[in-house]
Design a protein around this motif. Structure first.
Motif, PDB file in Angstrom:
ATOM      1  N   PHE A 239      82.222  -5.922  57.484  1.00 43.07           N
ATOM      2  CA  PHE A 239      82.672  -7.277  57.779  1.00 43.07           C
ATOM      3  C   PHE A 239      84.190  -7.336  57.831  1.00 43.07           C
ATOM      4  N   SER A 240      84.715  -7.970  58.866  1.00 37.64           N
ATOM      5  CA  SER A 240      86.141  -8.232  58.977  1.00 37.64           C
ATOM      6  C   SER A 240      86.333  -9.735  59.015  1.00 37.64           C
ATOM      7  N   ALA A 241      87.351 -10.231  58.314  1.00 35.75           N
ATOM      8  CA  ALA A 241      87.546 -11.675  58.237  1.00 35.75           C
ATOM      9  C   ALA A 241      87.714 -12.289  59.621  1.00 35.75           C
ATOM     10  N   GLU A 242      88.430 -11.610  60.517  1.00 32.89           N
ATOM     11  CA  GLU A 242      88.603 -12.101  61.876  1.00 32.89           C
ATOM     12  C   GLU A 242      88.526 -10.935  62.853  1.00 32.89           C
ATOM     13  N   GLY A 243      87.892 -11.184  63.996  1.00 36.79           N
ATOM     14  CA  GLY A 243      87.727 -10.137  64.992  1.00 36.79           C
ATOM     15  C   GLY A 243      88.060 -10.632  66.381  1.00 36.79           C
ATOM     16  N   GLN A 244      87.418 -10.047  67.364  1.00 35.57           N
ATOM     17  CA  GLN A 244      87.701 -10.348  68.759  1.00 35.57           C
ATOM     18  C   GLN A 244      86.691 -11.349  69.316  1.00 35.57           C
ATOM     19  N   LEU A 245      87.107 -12.050  70.358  1.00 36.13           N
ATOM     20  CA  LEU A 245      86.242 -13.033  71.002  1.00 36.13           C
ATOM     21  C   LEU A 245      84.994 -12.379  71.586  1.00 36.13           C
ATOM     22  N   SER A 246      85.099 -11.118  71.956  1.00 36.92           N
ATOM     23  CA  SER A 246      83.971 -10.421  72.582  1.00 36.92           C
ATOM     24  C   SER A 246      82.732 -10.390  71.694  1.00 36.92           C
ATOM     25  N   SER A 247      82.918 -10.520  70.369  1.00 36.27           N
ATOM     26  CA  SER A 247      81.772 -10.542  69.462  1.00 36.27           C
ATOM     27  C   SER A 247      80.872 -11.742  69.711  1.00 36.27           C
ATOM     28  N   PHE A 248      81.421 -12.798  70.331  1.00 38.41           N
ATOM     29  CA  PHE A 248      80.660 -14.019  70.574  1.00 38.41           C
ATOM     30  C   PHE A 248      80.331 -14.202  72.054  1.00 38.41           C
TER      31      PHE A 248
ATOM     32  N   GLY B 177      78.722 -30.698  59.567  1.00 37.56           N
ATOM     33  CA  GLY B 177      79.118 -29.310  59.389  1.00 37.56           C
ATOM     34  C   GLY B 177      80.346 -28.988  60.223  1.00 37.56           C
ATOM     35  N   LEU B 178      81.150 -28.046  59.754  1.00 36.36           N
ATOM     36  CA  LEU B 178      82.354 -27.637  60.476  1.00 36.36           C
ATOM     37  C   LEU B 178      82.633 -26.176  60.176  1.00 36.36           C
ATOM     38  N   VAL B 179      82.958 -25.411  61.215  1.00 39.18           N
ATOM     39  CA  VAL B 179      83.335 -24.018  61.013  1.00 39.18           C
ATOM     40  C   VAL B 179      84.287 -23.596  62.128  1.00 39.18           C
ATOM     41  N   ARG B 180      85.251 -22.774  61.779  1.00 33.93           N
ATOM     42  CA  ARG B 180      86.107 -22.126  62.776  1.00 33.93           C
ATOM     43  C   ARG B 180      85.568 -20.728  63.004  1.00 33.93           C
ATOM     44  N   LEU B 181      85.322 -20.370  64.258  1.00 33.10           N
ATOM     45  CA  LEU B 181      84.853 -19.023  64.537  1.00 33.10           C
ATOM     46  C   LEU B 181      85.925 -18.019  64.115  1.00 33.10           C
ATOM     47  N   PRO B 182      85.533 -16.925  63.470  1.00 35.31           N
ATOM     48  CA  PRO B 182      86.517 -15.951  62.974  1.00 35.31           C
ATOM     49  C   PRO B 182      87.057 -15.060  64.087  1.00 35.31           C
ATOM     50  N   VAL B 183      87.774 -15.672  65.016  1.00 33.78           N
ATOM     51  CA  VAL B 183      88.359 -14.965  66.151  1.00 33.78           C
ATOM     52  C   VAL B 183      89.876 -14.971  65.996  1.00 33.78           C
ATOM     53  N   LYS B 184      90.472 -13.817  66.014  1.00 35.30           N
ATOM     54  CA  LYS B 184      91.905 -13.685  65.781  1.00 35.30           C
ATOM     55  C   LYS B 184      92.715 -14.451  66.820  1.00 35.30           C
ATOM     56  N   ASP B 185      93.645 -15.273  66.328  1.00 35.76           N
ATOM     57  CA  ASP B 185      94.601 -16.019  67.150  1.00 35.76           C
ATOM     58  C   ASP B 185      93.948 -17.042  68.074  1.00 35.76           C
ATOM     59  N   ARG B 186      92.711 -17.421  67.797  1.00 33.53           N
ATOM     60  CA  ARG B 186      92.035 -18.463  68.571  1.00 33.53           C
ATOM     61  C   ARG B 186      91.532 -19.535  67.615  1.00 33.53           C
ATOM     62  N   ASP B 187      91.553 -20.777  68.061  1.00 34.51           N
ATOM     63  CA  ASP B 187      91.103 -21.884  67.218  1.00 34.51           C
ATOM     64  C   ASP B 187      89.885 -22.550  67.845  1.00 34.51           C
ATOM     65  N   ILE B 188      88.761 -21.863  67.748  1.00 36.65           N
ATOM     66  CA  ILE B 188      87.492 -22.365  68.254  1.00 36.65           C
ATOM     67  C   ILE B 188      86.724 -22.959  67.079  1.00 36.65           C
ATOM     68  N   LEU B 189      86.502 -24.265  67.123  1.00 39.34           N
ATOM     69  CA  LEU B 189      85.817 -24.980  66.050  1.00 39.34           C
ATOM     70  C   LEU B 189      84.462 -25.468  66.533  1.00 39.34           C
ATOM     71  N   LEU B 190      83.479 -25.443  65.640  1.00 37.24           N
ATOM     72  CA  LEU B 190      82.168 -26.025  65.902  1.00 37.24           C
ATOM     73  C   LEU B 190      81.917 -27.127  64.883  1.00 37.24           C
ATOM     74  N   TYR B 191      81.577 -28.304  65.382  1.00 36.82           N
ATOM     75  CA  TYR B 191      81.244 -29.454  64.540  1.00 36.82           C
ATOM     76  C   TYR B 191      79.785 -29.807  64.795  1.00 36.82           C
ATOM     77  N   SER B 192      79.027 -30.100  63.747  1.00 31.05           N
ATOM     78  CA  SER B 192      77.615 -30.433  63.926  1.00 31.05           C
ATOM     79  C   SER B 192      77.249 -31.664  63.113  1.00 31.05           C
ATOM     80  N   SER B 193      76.429 -32.526  63.715  1.00 29.74           N
ATOM     81  CA  SER B 193      75.939 -33.714  63.024  1.00 29.74           C
ATOM     82  C   SER B 193      74.853 -34.355  63.878  1.00 29.74           C
ATOM     83  N   CYS B 194      74.282 -35.435  63.369  1.00 31.82           N
ATOM     84  CA  CYS B 194      73.343 -36.226  64.160  1.00 31.82           C
ATOM     85  C   CYS B 194      74.118 -37.014  65.217  1.00 31.82           C
ATOM     86  N   ASP B 195      73.444 -37.336  66.304  1.00 31.04           N
ATOM     87  CA  ASP B 195      74.092 -38.098  67.368  1.00 31.04           C
ATOM     88  C   ASP B 195      73.189 -39.235  67.838  1.00 31.04           C
TER      89      ASP B 195
END
Length: 336
Positions: free
Chosen positions: A21-30, A287-305
């Protein structure tokens, strides 16, 4: 969030979890062929939280009846071990905030004996030093605020380890203050979200300044690549005569490692869950999480709509610019 089944919702592309496990990696992982899966791993209950240990093990906590449970998956969610009982007693409550210490590998689960609506006693903290295989109660100090307010851990998204700047290695998780007499409607104007942070590996926690909007609770935090911290919050109360859309989420920012919060604003995109639930702005924990991608700020937010009071139409929003815009939305679960 009430739930008959804990649903593990995962966007899967490429290898699920690397061997190291690495704390942050490359976008290609996703990137790659898109896949989506829903699997029930618990029965009736509530209060789920999902984190990933430093060896890549996925941990899912849950409260079922009078037991706080955790299940482990060492293959990215394909299979799960038997539930491990962390604690079992009447009125047990663990409303999120599970925190992985990325420095030591330790994992912390917070549980309270919460007899609603009264304020609970100080939490019990369960700690694991072997990626969730075994657990023990850890003696933990959580300091009150300068006003003497003792905080509760009730209903919050997972905690984080800061990865940048002079506070690198700090543990940070959302917390809240209900009011001196607990979660009662007369206290709504006095309650507020807050964060607690630890610089000694989770043994001692200090309060931040309050989230700069009253009537808030049930928060989420994420650190961006420039070291700023984004705090996203539910709001249970709005001042009389408020002109904004009360069904939307609030957010604020920290540039000092989560000690203070500033620039509060209401989102124009992210809903506060089921918009007709309880009252404007009182929809659902999110819910909220930032994808562990180096130098990128990709956030996912989840809830009811949902427009009504039912907690359904669970959706995920994506931001690719650190919460400035949320251009992508996908519904992932229709039912309540």
């Amino acid at each position: 969030m009430n739930s008959k089944t804990l649903l593990l919702l995962a966007f899967i592309s490429g290898p699920l979890i690397p061997q190291v496990f690495s704390a942050e990696g490359q976008l290609s992982s996703f990137q790659g062929e898109a896949k989506f899966a829903i699997e029930g791993i618990y029965g009736k209950g509530r209060q789920p939280n999902v984190v990933v240990a430093m060896d890549g093990t996925v941990l899912a906590t849950f409260v079922s009846g009078e037991a706080l449970l955790v299940r482990r998956s060492e293959d990215g969610g394909k299979t799960w071990g038997a539930p491990i009982i962390l604690g079992k007693y009447k009125h047990i409550f663990s409303g999120g905030g599970v925190t992985v210490d990325e420095t030591s590998g330790g994992i912390f689960v917070f549980a309270e004996k919460y007899r609603w609506p009264a304020n609970p006693p100080p939490p019990t903290v369960y700690q694991s030093g072997d990626h969730g295989r075994t657990w023990q109660v850890q003696e933990t100090v959580i300091h009150p605020t300068k006003s003497g307010h003792r905080l509760t851990m009730h209903m919050a998204e997972h905690g984080i380890t800061l990865r940048r700047g002079k506070h690198k290695g700090r543990l940070l998780r959302p917390a809240r203050f209900y009011g001196k007499t607990g979660d009662r409607r007369e206290n709504f104007p006095k309650m507020y979200n807050i964060a607690i942070y630890s610089d000694d590996g989770g043994k001692t926690w200090f309060p931040s300044s309050p989230f700069p909007v009253m009537g808030t609770g049930e928060g989420c935090v994420a650190e961006l690549s420039d070291g700023r911290i984004y705090y996203d919050s539910r709001r249970h109360w709005d001042p009389p005569g408020s002109k904004y859309d009360r069904s939307m989420r609030w957010h604020a920012w920290s540039d000092d490692g989560g000690v203070t919060w500033k620039e509060p604003a209401i989102s124009k995109v992210l809903p506060d869950g089921a918009r007709g639930s309880i009252g404007g702005g009182s929809g659902c924990m999110a819910g909220l999480v930032r994808l562990p991608v180096k130098d990128r700020d990709i956030l996912l937010y989840s809830s009811c709509d949902s427009q009504g009071g039912d907690r359904k139409d669970v959706s995920v929003w994506a931001s690719f610019d650190g919460a400035k815009t949320w251009p992508v939305k996908r519904r992932v679960y229709k039912g309540p």
